[in-house]
Design an enzyme around this catalytic site. Structure first.
Site, PDB file in Angstrom:
ATOM      1  N   HIS A 154       0.817  -1.216   0.000  1.00 37.69           N
ATOM      2  CA  HIS A 154       0.000   0.000   0.000  1.00 37.69           C
ATOM      3  C   HIS A 154       0.851   1.265   0.000  1.00 37.69           C
ATOM      4  O   HIS A 154       1.911   1.342   0.610  1.00 37.69           O
ATOM      5  CB  HIS A 154      -0.915   0.002   1.232  1.00 37.69           C
ATOM      6  CG  HIS A 154      -0.169  -0.051   2.533  1.00 37.69           C
ATOM      7  ND1 HIS A 154       0.243   1.057   3.218  1.00 37.69           N
ATOM      8  CD2 HIS A 154       0.255  -1.107   3.265  1.00 37.69           C
ATOM      9  CE1 HIS A 154       0.871   0.711   4.323  1.00 37.69           C
ATOM     10  NE2 HIS A 154       0.896  -0.616   4.374  1.00 37.69           N
ATOM     11  N   ASP A 155       0.383   2.250  -0.756  1.00 37.88           N
ATOM     12  CA  ASP A 155       0.952   3.600  -0.777  1.00 37.88           C
ATOM     13  C   ASP A 155       2.344   3.682  -1.393  1.00 37.88           C
ATOM     14  O   ASP A 155       3.028   4.700  -1.248  1.00 37.88           O
ATOM     15  CB  ASP A 155       0.969   4.208   0.636  1.00 37.88           C
ATOM     16  CG  ASP A 155      -0.417   4.202   1.280  1.00 37.88           C
ATOM     17  OD1 ASP A 155      -1.302   4.898   0.774  1.00 37.88           O
ATOM     18  OD2 ASP A 155      -0.608   3.466   2.262  1.00 37.88           O
ATOM     19  N   GLY A 192       5.246  -0.935   2.640  1.00 44.24           N
ATOM     20  CA  GLY A 192       4.360   0.202   2.434  1.00 44.24           C
ATOM     21  C   GLY A 192       5.108   1.516   2.331  1.00 44.24           C
ATOM     22  O   GLY A 192       6.162   1.707   2.933  1.00 44.24           O
TER      23      GLY A 192
END
Length: 269
Positions: free
Chosen positions: A121-122, A139
Site C-alpha cells: 500500500h501507498d 508500504g
C-alpha cells in the site's frame, strides 16, 4: 466492444475501453477502469478503485487492487493507479493506498513487475522501473524513474530509491538509496554508481565525470567533516550539473529513513 471470455466475471459497473481483452476465469470489480488495449491473460483478479492505463498486460494469477496488509486499514476507499504499457507478470500482488499514505498506490508507465513481486500500500513507483522476480516492497516505498530492483531484494517501508538506482539481487534495503547509486548486501550498503545505467540513458561524459567526482567528495573523503557540510561544498563545486543536483536534492529532502552509505573503507564510484 471489449472481448470478454465467457468464463470471466466482470462487474457491469466496470469501465472498459473498446479494445480491452479479458481472458478465461478473470474477475473484474465494479470500481475498475481498464484503458485501451489492456489485456488480462487469464485467472487475473482486479478489484478496488483501480485504474489501468492503455497497453498494459497482466499475466495469470496476478491480484491487483486488493486491500492492504495493514492492520491500521479501516476500509477507506484507497486507489491504485497503474500507468500505460506496464507488464505485470504471474503471481504479482499490488495493493490499494491507505489514509496514512495519501490514499494512493501508483505504478508509472512502461514498468515491469516480474513474477511474484509484491507492491504494498501507498508505494509510488516512477516510470520505466524494473522490479524483478520476487521483490518485496514495504508500504510507502518511493521509487524513482529507471530504477532497477534485482530479484529477491526487499525494501523497508518508507524507504526511497532514487532514479536510475540499481538494487542488487537478494539485497535487504533498510535506508534511502541515492539517485544513480548501486547498493547490495544482506543489509545493503552503497557500492558506487550505476554507471552502466547512466551511460545507457545517454548522459554526457561531463555529467558522468562530475557525478563520479561528487560521489567521492560526498562519501569517500578521508576528512572528518559531517555529511551536511560536504553536501554544501558539492552543491557549490558542481553547480550546473543536473545529475549532481538530483543527488543533492534527494539527500536534502525530508525522509523517515537514514541514508544508505558505503561500508567502512568505502567503494570507488
Amino acid at each position: 466492444m471489449p472481448h470478454i471470455h465467457p468464463t470471466a466475471v466482470v462487474d457491469p459497473k466496470a469501465r472498459l475501453a473498446e479494445s480491452v481483452r479479458i481472458g478465461p476465469y478473470c474477475i473484474v470489480g465494479p470500481d475498475v477502469e481498464l484503458g485501451e488495449r489492456v489485456e488480462l491473460m487469464s485467472h487475473v483478479v482486479v478489484e478496488g478503485h483501480t485504474s489501468i492505463g492503455e497497453g498494459t498486460r497482466i499475466f495469470p494469477f496476478a491480484a491487483v487492487g486488493q486491500i492492504p496488509q495493514d492492520l491500521k486499514y479501516k476500509g477507506e476507499a484507497g486507489r491504485l493507479d497503474i500507468g500505460s504499457d506496464v507488464i505485470i507478470r504471474e503471481h504479482v500482488t499490488v495493493n490499494i493506498g491507505t489514509e496514512g499514505g495519501g490514499m494512493l498506490t501508483r505504478v508509472g508507465n512502461r514498468c515491469m513487475l516480474a513474477i511474484g513481486c509484491h507492491v504494498a500500500h501507498d508505494c509510488l513507483i516512477g516510470d520505466s522501473v524494473l522490479v524483478m522476480n520476487h521483490v518485496l516492497l514495504g508500504g510507502h516505498v518511493v521509487i524513482g524513474d529507471y530504477a532497477v530492483l534485482g530479484g529477491g531484494s526487499a525494501v523497508h517501508q518508507f524507504a526511497r530509491i532514487g532514479k536510475h538506482a540499481m538494487i542488487g539481487g537478494l539485497s535487504g534495503v533498510e535506508n534511502d538509496v541515492i539517485p544513480y547509486g548501486t547498493v547490495m548486501g544482506n543489509r545493503a550498503r552503497l557500492e558506487g554508481l550505476n554507471l552502466v545505467g547512466i551511460k545507457r540513458r545517454g548522459y554526457s561524459r561531463e555529467e558522468i565525470h562530475g557525478l563520479r567526482n561528487a560521489y567521492k567528495d560526498l562519501f569517500l573523503t578521508a576528512d572528518d567533516t559531517v555529511l551536511s557540510d560536504r553536501v554544501q561544498a558539492v552543491k557549490t563545486a558542481y553547480a550546473g550539473l543536473s545529475a549532481v543536483k538530483d543527488v543533492i536534492d534527494f539527500i536534502e529532502a525530508d525522509s523517515s529513513r537514514a541514508l544508505c552509505r558505503p561500508s567502512a573503507g568505502g567503494h570507488a564510484a
